[in-house]
Structure formats: structure tokens, C-alpha cells
Design an enzyme around this catalytic site. Structure first.
Site, PDB file in Angstrom:
ATOM      1  N   LYS A 100       0.885  -1.162   0.000  1.00 17.97           N
ATOM      2  CA  LYS A 100       0.000   0.000   0.000  1.00 17.97           C
ATOM      3  C   LYS A 100       0.923   1.211   0.000  1.00 17.97           C
ATOM      4  O   LYS A 100       1.580   1.512   1.003  1.00 17.97           O
ATOM      5  CB  LYS A 100      -0.915   0.014   1.221  1.00 17.97           C
ATOM      6  CG  LYS A 100      -1.856   1.221   1.207  1.00 17.97           C
ATOM      7  CD  LYS A 100      -2.527   1.438   2.544  1.00 17.97           C
ATOM      8  CE  LYS A 100      -3.230   2.789   2.525  1.00 17.97           C
ATOM      9  NZ  LYS A 100      -3.661   3.215   3.879  1.00 17.97           N
ATOM     10  N   GLY A 161      -8.168   9.565   9.240  1.00 19.23           N
ATOM     11  CA  GLY A 161      -8.572   9.654  10.637  1.00 19.23           C
ATOM     12  C   GLY A 161      -9.611  10.699  10.947  1.00 19.23           C
ATOM     13  O   GLY A 161      -9.990  10.873  12.110  1.00 19.23           O
ATOM     14  N   ALA A 187      -9.395   5.943   3.762  1.00 20.06           N
ATOM     15  CA  ALA A 187      -9.262   7.114   4.643  1.00 20.06           C
ATOM     16  C   ALA A 187     -10.542   7.944   4.687  1.00 20.06           C
ATOM     17  O   ALA A 187     -11.165   8.212   3.664  1.00 20.06           O
ATOM     18  CB  ALA A 187      -8.100   8.009   4.247  1.00 20.06           C
ATOM     19  N   GLY A 188     -10.907   8.333   5.907  1.00 24.14           N
ATOM     20  CA  GLY A 188     -12.009   9.264   6.107  1.00 24.14           C
ATOM     21  C   GLY A 188     -13.316   8.639   6.529  1.00 24.14           C
ATOM     22  O   GLY A 188     -14.239   9.346   6.950  1.00 24.14           O
ATOM     23  N   ASN A 209      -9.130   2.096   9.369  1.00 23.88           N
ATOM     24  CA  ASN A 209      -8.458   1.762  10.627  1.00 23.88           C
ATOM     25  C   ASN A 209      -9.080   2.548  11.780  1.00 23.88           C
ATOM     26  O   ASN A 209      -9.707   1.992  12.669  1.00 23.88           O
ATOM     27  CB  ASN A 209      -6.976   2.024  10.516  1.00 23.88           C
ATOM     28  CG  ASN A 209      -6.179   1.597  11.750  1.00 23.88           C
ATOM     29  OD1 ASN A 209      -5.010   1.894  11.874  1.00 23.88           O
ATOM     30  ND2 ASN A 209      -6.782   0.892  12.680  1.00 23.88           N
ATOM     31  N   THR A 210      -8.964   3.876  11.733  1.00 21.63           N
ATOM     32  CA  THR A 210      -9.400   4.706  12.851  1.00 21.63           C
ATOM     33  C   THR A 210     -10.883   4.532  13.158  1.00 21.63           C
ATOM     34  O   THR A 210     -11.287   4.548  14.330  1.00 21.63           O
ATOM     35  CB  THR A 210      -9.100   6.188  12.564  1.00 21.63           C
ATOM     36  OG1 THR A 210      -7.724   6.339  12.233  1.00 21.63           O
ATOM     37  CG2 THR A 210      -9.425   7.058  13.764  1.00 21.63           C
TER      38      THR A 210
END
Length: 258
Positions: A100, A161, A187-188, A209-210
């Protein structure tokens, strides 16, 4: 849905949810949450998580590479050279030919440096890596990355995040119409509805992830995301009804006998 696998190059995945391994309490929690998510590909930041030194506690002691596809991540790299070196390190350690690819351009927003990203992608593709680049939602750059030989393109939904969800669905739709390799939102994402929307647009998968690690209950959120990705994919394949300005009766009166 057993036949609806996510295919990235020669790789085939059962789940369209890819989960990051950062921000969890410990490796044991990471494993339990990933199991709850149903993901069979996980991304690992090479510079932040120990996966190359097998002499000390290692994430790969908890995530068996025979059960999960390990996707090394060049997070924290700010130049093409750093990213290339980090990808080579992961491969030399026997982790994976997958990468990645991240080349960050701004420390505050963590937006990618797309010029350096494209430069690094070209080098790594030539070296035989399966490159999945984290990029902006720019359709022109997405096409350039596909033309460079990337196996997928991973545009951001919002800053890493941030949990803001998909800020520009229109650009994502253009990317989906423009390129043939899988488009994976990266992301986001903040909650399950964000993941479902990405899938309903036609994206091949979602990486997060977050949104899971930062939830009050990461295990429950992992299950929610698992369901949301599946629901969004089913809705996309089923085909939504056309939006109308006015109502249409669910039970038409046209054929009623007076």
C-alpha cells in the site's frame, strides 16, 4: 455472494473490507477485532509496527500470513525514495510483494504528494511489486496510476482519521467510470453508513483503521463495518430505484375492478 470475490491482480479476497492494524491497545486486541470484521487482508505500517524483526514480539505472531493477506504500508514516508526503500525492506523480510503505497505531502492534512506517489509507483511496478496507491480523489491522477501499472487505486474519502465520510462522491463516480482496476476507498470513513455509501457507489472495497480502532467498542464497530460493506455491495449489485420528485403508489389502483 460466494462468487463475488474482490480480485486485485491475481489476488482473490473473500471480504471487501480491508482493515488497518494501527491504534489498537495491543496485538491481541488487533487480532480479535480483525476476526470480528471478517477481513482477510490487513494493512501494516512497516515503519511503525514490528513485522520485520522476528526475534521480538511481532504482529505476524498474531496474524498468520497463511490466513491473512498482509499488505505492507509505507505510512510515514514523505519522499518517493523513502517509500521505495520501505517497500523493499518489507519484501526483503519476506512479508509480501504487495504494497500500500503512501507518500505524504503535508504533515497536517496527511494528503498525498501525488507527483512523488506516481514516481514511486512506476519504480515499484517495474520491480514486480503489486502496488495499491493511496491517492487523492483526482480522476486524472487515478488514471495515471492505473496507466503506470498499479493493481488498484485507493482514493481518500476524506483526510486520514477525520471520520468525515465521503466528501466528494462525484469525483469517486468519475474515477469509477474512468479506470478499470479496482477502486478502494481509503481514509475518512467514520461509521457504517459511510462504508455502505462507498460500496453503493460501486467501489470495489473499503479500507479503514481509525473508524474501528477509535470507536467506543472496536469489536462492535468491526461487526458493523462488516455488515455495512456487504449491504452496500448487495445494494449496488441489486440496482437502486430511480429517484423521483413525486410519489408513486406502492399499490397501484389502475387494475382494480370497480
Amino acid at each position: 455472494m460466494a462468487d463475488d470475490r474482490l480480485r486485485i491482480g491475481s489476488i482473490e479476497l473473500k471480504s471487501r473490507l480491508i482493515v488497518g492494524t494501527g491504534k489498537f491497545k495491543d496485538f491481541a486486541e488487533t487480532k480479535r477485532v480483525i476476526d470480528a470484521s471478517g477481513a482477510d487482508m490487513v494493512t501494516v505500517a512497516v515503519r511503525r509496527v514490528n513485522i520485520t524483526d522476528r526475534a521480538s514480539e511481532n504482529l505476524l505472531d498474531y496474524l498468520n500470513p497463511k490466513e491473512y493477506r498482509i499488505l505492507p504500508n509505507t505510512a510515514g514516508c514523505y519522499t518517493a525514495e523513502e517509500a521505495i526503500r520501505t517497500a523493499r525492506l518489507a519484501r526483503a523480510a519476506g512479508v509480501s510483494d504487495l504494497v500500500k503505497l503512501e507518500v505524504i505531502g503535508d504533515q497536517r492534512t496527511l494528503f498525498p504528494d501525488t507527483d512523488a506517489l506516481l514516481q514511486a509507483a512506476k519504480v515499484l511496478v517495474k520491480e514486480g511489486f503489486v502496488v495499491l496507491p493511496y491517492t487523492t480523489d483526482d480522476p486524472i491522477m487515478a488514471k495515471k496510476l492505473e496507466d503506470a501499472g498499479c493493481a488498484a487505486v485507493m482514493p481518500l474519502a476524506a483526510p486520514i482519521g477525520s471520520g468525515l465520510g465521503i466528501r466528494n462522491p462525484y469525483n469517486l463516480r468519475i474515477i469509477l467510470e474512468t479506470i478499470k482496476v479496482p477502486v478502494i476507498v481509503d481514509a475518512g470513513v467514520g461509521t457504517a453508513s459511510d462504508a455502505a455509501i462507498a460500496m453503493e457507489l460501486g467501489c470495489a472495497g473499503v479500507l479503514m483503521n481509525t473508524a474501528i480502532a477509535g470507536a467506543r467498542d472496536p469489536f462492535m464497530m468491526a461487526e458493523a463495518m462488516r455488515s455495512a460493506v456487504l449491504a452496500g455491495r448487495l445494494a449496488y449489485r441489486a440496482g437502486r430505484i430511480r429517484k423521483r420528485l413525486y410519489a408513486t403508489a406502492s399499490s397501484p389502483l389502475d387494475d382494480l375492478i370497480e
